[in-house]
Scaffold this motif. Sequence first.
Motif, PDB file in Angstrom:
ATOM      1  N   PRO A 108     -22.574   1.846 -46.391  1.00  0.00           N
ATOM      2  CA  PRO A 108     -23.282   3.037 -45.903  1.00  0.00           C
ATOM      3  C   PRO A 108     -24.656   2.706 -45.331  1.00  0.00           C
ATOM      4  O   PRO A 108     -25.054   3.275 -44.317  1.00  0.00           O
ATOM      5  CB  PRO A 108     -23.385   3.904 -47.162  1.00  0.00           C
ATOM      6  N   ALA A 109     -25.386   1.791 -45.989  1.00  0.00           N
ATOM      7  CA  ALA A 109     -26.700   1.419 -45.469  1.00  0.00           C
ATOM      8  C   ALA A 109     -26.574   0.782 -44.096  1.00  0.00           C
ATOM      9  O   ALA A 109     -27.381   1.031 -43.201  1.00  0.00           O
ATOM     10  CB  ALA A 109     -27.391   0.467 -46.445  1.00  0.00           C
ATOM     11  N   ALA A 158     -16.171   2.911 -49.787  1.00  0.00           N
ATOM     12  CA  ALA A 158     -16.868   1.626 -49.802  1.00  0.00           C
ATOM     13  C   ALA A 158     -17.821   1.575 -50.980  1.00  0.00           C
ATOM     14  O   ALA A 158     -18.440   2.570 -51.330  1.00  0.00           O
ATOM     15  CB  ALA A 158     -17.630   1.434 -48.497  1.00  0.00           C
ATOM     16  N   PRO A 159     -17.982   0.404 -51.638  1.00  0.00           N
ATOM     17  CA  PRO A 159     -18.894   0.298 -52.768  1.00  0.00           C
ATOM     18  C   PRO A 159     -20.335   0.285 -52.311  1.00  0.00           C
ATOM     19  O   PRO A 159     -20.640   0.070 -51.154  1.00  0.00           O
ATOM     20  CB  PRO A 159     -18.505  -1.049 -53.394  1.00  0.00           C
ATOM     21  N   GLY A 160     -21.248   0.490 -53.297  1.00  0.00           N
ATOM     22  CA  GLY A 160     -22.666   0.358 -52.966  1.00  0.00           C
ATOM     23  C   GLY A 160     -23.454   1.566 -53.419  1.00  0.00           C
ATOM     24  O   GLY A 160     -23.224   2.667 -52.940  1.00  0.00           O
ATOM     25  N   SER A 161     -24.372   1.387 -54.330  1.00  0.00           N
ATOM     26  CA  SER A 161     -25.198   2.474 -54.821  1.00  0.00           C
ATOM     27  C   SER A 161     -26.460   2.600 -54.009  1.00  0.00           C
ATOM     28  O   SER A 161     -26.796   1.728 -53.211  1.00  0.00           O
ATOM     29  CB  SER A 161     -25.561   2.222 -56.286  1.00  0.00           C
ATOM     30  N   THR A 205     -25.974   9.645 -50.662  1.00  0.00           N
ATOM     31  CA  THR A 205     -24.952  10.444 -51.336  1.00  0.00           C
ATOM     32  C   THR A 205     -25.447  11.840 -51.689  1.00  0.00           C
ATOM     33  O   THR A 205     -24.648  12.776 -51.797  1.00  0.00           O
ATOM     34  CB  THR A 205     -24.481   9.730 -52.621  1.00  0.00           C
ATOM     35  N   GLU A 206     -26.739  12.003 -51.890  1.00  0.00           N
ATOM     36  CA  GLU A 206     -27.320  13.305 -52.184  1.00  0.00           C
ATOM     37  C   GLU A 206     -27.874  13.970 -50.928  1.00  0.00           C
ATOM     38  O   GLU A 206     -27.647  15.160 -50.676  1.00  0.00           O
ATOM     39  CB  GLU A 206     -28.428  13.163 -53.223  1.00  0.00           C
ATOM     40  N   ALA A 207     -28.599  13.182 -50.126  1.00  0.00           N
ATOM     41  CA  ALA A 207     -29.326  13.743 -48.991  1.00  0.00           C
ATOM     42  C   ALA A 207     -28.400  14.318 -47.934  1.00  0.00           C
ATOM     43  O   ALA A 207     -28.766  15.259 -47.226  1.00  0.00           O
ATOM     44  CB  ALA A 207     -30.223  12.675 -48.361  1.00  0.00           C
ATOM     45  N   LEU A 210     -19.377  10.243 -47.925  1.00  0.00           N
ATOM     46  CA  LEU A 210     -18.080  10.335 -48.589  1.00  0.00           C
ATOM     47  C   LEU A 210     -17.470   8.962 -48.828  1.00  0.00           C
ATOM     48  O   LEU A 210     -16.656   8.792 -49.745  1.00  0.00           O
ATOM     49  CB  LEU A 210     -17.135  11.205 -47.763  1.00  0.00           C
ATOM     50  N   ALA A 211     -17.882   7.982 -48.023  1.00  0.00           N
ATOM     51  CA  ALA A 211     -17.360   6.628 -48.202  1.00  0.00           C
ATOM     52  C   ALA A 211     -17.868   5.981 -49.477  1.00  0.00           C
ATOM     53  O   ALA A 211     -17.326   4.971 -49.927  1.00  0.00           O
ATOM     54  CB  ALA A 211     -17.732   5.757 -47.000  1.00  0.00           C
TER      55      ALA A 211
END
Length: 308
Positions: A27-28, A108-111, A56-58, A101-102
């Motif tokens: 996502p980044a 896709a992983p990744g926090s 994920t929030e914004a 959503l990914a």
Amino acid sequence: MPSPQQARAQASAITSGKTVPEAEAAPASQLRELFDGHGLSPGQRQIAQYLIEHITEAAFLSITDLAERVGVSQPSVTRFASAVGFSGYPALRERLQSIALATLPGGAPGSAEEMRSNELQAAVDAEIANLENLRRDFADPDRVIRVGRELSRSTPLTVLGLRISVSLAEYFAYAARRIHPDVRLVTRGGSVAYDALLQSREAGGTWILAFGMPRHAQETLTAIRVARGAGLRVALVTDLALGALADEADVTFATGTGSRLVFDSYAAPGVLSAALLQAMTDADPERTRARLEEYEQVAEQHQFFLRD
């Protein structure tokens, strides 16, 4: 809910204290690709940074909530959406939601913390790429050598840098004074700059070196036009966007600037400046040697520097 000041601090935070993962979260990467190359202002980069770190929030916030979280106005969010190529905030949010959503299970992983922990490395990587491109440009050093010779001959030599470009101009002028007898630094625009440029020409100057980093200032463009109108030739150090400043200069050195963080970084322009100083040094080695020796004597006499 964080205060606007806390939100700004959070949006500027780029280290999480976690171990940096080997691969950047997907996502980044998508968001950086979405936001890169648009010439964002520092305020707009804060919005971009917040979205990267809290995707994920914004992605599901209203324009009012997003503006409050980042600590900017709602019109600023609207202008940001337009700046990155969307018709408005709703269209941008739709794209953000598809990316967010990914990150859900099965995607896709990744926090958010993993994204944030890569920001410093991403900024350094971008500057490394800028330096690699500059290195390729230096494969043919003739233009740097030629302009350095002209700057060395211009007495006085005027160095112009306004607003964000002041630091580059001050560095160049400080070093150039060690090897050149009359270096005049201009860091204020308007009539002050006009006076300095006209006086430089009247005193026999032939060239000015101007620095024009983003965001390109109108007063820099005006000063360059005044200089050329007075008969001075202009060597310009600027970014790859070029634009109106480059159109007015006699010689332009364009190199990449770092734009990953809230404010630009200038690794490549700094090295380019040092290369021009080297070319000035080589243009008149006898004068260089004499001036440097004299300076060292004065520095020793007055104890300018701490002893190692």
